[in-house]
Design an enzyme around this catalytic site. Structure first.
Site, PDB file in Angstrom:
ATOM      1  N   GLU A 175       7.540   3.326  -6.903  1.00  0.00           N
ATOM      2  CA  GLU A 175       6.516   3.595  -7.920  1.00  0.00           C
ATOM      3  C   GLU A 175       7.124   3.485  -9.313  1.00  0.00           C
ATOM      4  O   GLU A 175       8.258   3.899  -9.528  1.00  0.00           O
ATOM      5  CB  GLU A 175       5.972   5.016  -7.688  1.00  0.00           C
ATOM      6  CG  GLU A 175       4.753   5.342  -8.492  1.00  0.00           C
ATOM      7  CD  GLU A 175       4.274   6.762  -8.221  1.00  0.00           C
ATOM      8  OE1 GLU A 175       3.925   7.073  -7.066  1.00  0.00           O
ATOM      9  OE2 GLU A 175       4.270   7.556  -9.180  1.00  0.00           O
ATOM     10  N   CYS A 234       8.759   9.050  -5.194  1.00  0.00           N
ATOM     11  CA  CYS A 234       9.756   9.759  -5.976  1.00  0.00           C
ATOM     12  C   CYS A 234      11.033   9.871  -5.160  1.00  0.00           C
ATOM     13  O   CYS A 234      10.960  10.158  -3.967  1.00  0.00           O
ATOM     14  CB  CYS A 234       9.170  11.146  -6.194  1.00  0.00           C
ATOM     15  SG  CYS A 234       9.866  11.908  -7.545  1.00  0.00           S
TER      16      CYS A 234
END
Ligand code: ACO
Length: 409
Positions: A310, A276
């Protein structure tokens, strides 16, 4: 790069004469507040009418006026907001130029039925309700250091902080407080002026700290809650133990002021090098996002492991990664005198092959020819970039890969 962070299409405004719409036409809207699920024209910030769906409503305690939390069709959810009746196109309601979100209104009817047969006070929140709650921001703004920032989305932070319109955050410890006075008292008692963890980068006024989620649980969990205010597209993990956090700070005589961070799984089966990534809005569009991305790839180079962020990426995440990937690839290819394969580019940059190919496709620098990808650099000199922003100087990184990285290799 000119991809827009706003979604492209605005749904067609086809009136649907449902039962509820008919009652609106009979003038009943004057007697009761507008319903959740109604889609109607609403005045957007630039003065134009845009179709918006009512997600929630509340009554102002002073004026008793109803306020509506709306989502503009085709716009990113970070632009959802509370509007008063002055922003609503009442003429459109009178004329029946409105629509209903069938899912929300059906859900509401079902909820009503269920309530009458099963109205136990302390029952758990049902998924449908939870989804509705999380559509509405629960804190309006945060104060972090010298900046006040409007939040974009809901964050599941501890209940005692829900619905305080302003959340005061200690920029060094990330402790949450409910008032300015409480923050001042807190900071008088605590002399810490840096994030926890080890400083692994320092150049000019920029530092990066590495923080172990399993050791600094409170700090990392609060960082995740804060970043959820600006991230909508993915589940954030509040079990922070399996992650490292890399916190970027601007340093001055008062201390290290957090500007953004990225987290990284300690062991990623999918070889993600970023879980993140966030730049706090007050610091966005100054090149800090690209610094963080470049820092993540410098760590991958030290680990000698190809990495990728991700998925899914947010709209702003994709813009930033595309911009970083494009600049790295164009610089490399312009300076490369020998023919080079995608595999070699990946080994040098630690970028995943799929990311390289998709970026070269967007840039128009690759052709698919007889079953394989072939670089076509004829138009590379026409590709222009803006400022490169803040550069990450790899020689200023003081970091060695963790042992587990090598054991698992
Ligand atoms: N509109 C248009 N372009 C934008 C915008 C915007 N709002 N924000 C950034 N960009 C572009 C910049 O123009 C720049 O491209 P350029 O150099 O070609 O002009 C590029 O994106 C990067 O800009 P930076 O200034 O380096 O990035 P920034 O500090 O603004 O951070 C980030 C980017 C981290 C994505 C930030 O927007 C953010 O925190 N957003 C909210 C959280 C988020 O979406 N995170 C990514 C999730 S994906 C994941 O976590 C793996």
């Amino acid at each position: 790069m000119s991809e827009s962070p706003k979604d492209m299409s605005i749904e067609e405004n086809v009136p649907m004469l449902l039962e509820d719409t008919a009652s609106l036409q009979k003038g009943l809207w004057k007697e009761r507040p507008l319903d959740i699920g109604l889609k109607l024209p609403c005045r957007w910030r630039d003065g134009t009418w845009q179709e918006a769906e009512i997600l929630e409503r509340k009554q102002d305690s002073v004026s008793s006026e109803f306020l509506y939390y709306v989502h503009y069709s085709g716009f990113n959810r970070r632009l959802d907001e509370w509007v008063d009746s002055g922003r609503i196109d009442w003429k459109a309601i009178e004329e029946g130029r409105v629509r209903w979100n069938k899912t929300t209104s059906n859900k509401k009817k079902k909820d009503k039925k269920r309530k009458s047969s099963d109205d136990t006070e302390n029952r758990k929140i049902e998924p449908a309700k939870l989804e509705n709650i999380t559509k509405v921001k629960n804190v309006d703004r945060i104060v972090l250091g010298k900046y006040i920032m409007e939040t974009w989305y809901y964050s599941p932070l501890p209940p005692e902080y829900h619905h305080c319109s302003t959340l005061w955050v200690c920029e060094y410890t990330l402790n949450f407080l409910r008032s300015e006075a409480a923050l001042k008292r807190y900071q008088q008692r605590h002399s810490i002026r840096t994030p926890p963890g080890n400083e692994i980068y320092r150049k000019d006024n920029i530092s990066v700290f590495e923080i172990d989620g399993a050791v600094q649980k409170f700090y990392c969990r609060n960082l995740s809650y804060l970043s959820k205010f600006f991230l909508d597209h993915k589940t954030l993990y509040y079990d922070v133990d399996p992650f490292w956090f890399y916190v970027m700070c601007e340093v001055d005589e008062y201390g290290c002021h957090i500007v953004g961070y990225f987290s990284k799984e300690k062991e990623s089966e999918d070889n993600y090098n970023v879980a993140c990534i966030l730049t706090f809005p007050a610091y966005q569009r100054k090149g800090y996002g690209k610094f963080l991305i470049s820092f993540s790839y410098e760590l991958s180079k030290l680990e000698q492991k190809v990495g990728s962020p991700e998925k899914p990426l947010s709209d702003l995440g994709l813009l930033s990664y595309r911009s970083y990937w494009s600049q790295v690839l164009v610089d490399l290819l312009k300076n490369e005198k020998q023919p080079i394969s995608i595999q070699e580019i990946s080994e040098r940059t630690m970028m995943k092959m799929e990311d390289i190919i998709s970026t070269l496709q967007v840039l128009g620098l690759i052709q698919y020819y007889e079953g394989q990808h072939v670089l076509d650099l004829r138009r590379i000199d026409n590709i222009k970039f803006g400022s490169k922003g803040l550069q990450c100087d790899s020689s200023s990184i003081r970091w060695t890969p963790k042992l587990t990285t090598f054991i698992n290799k």
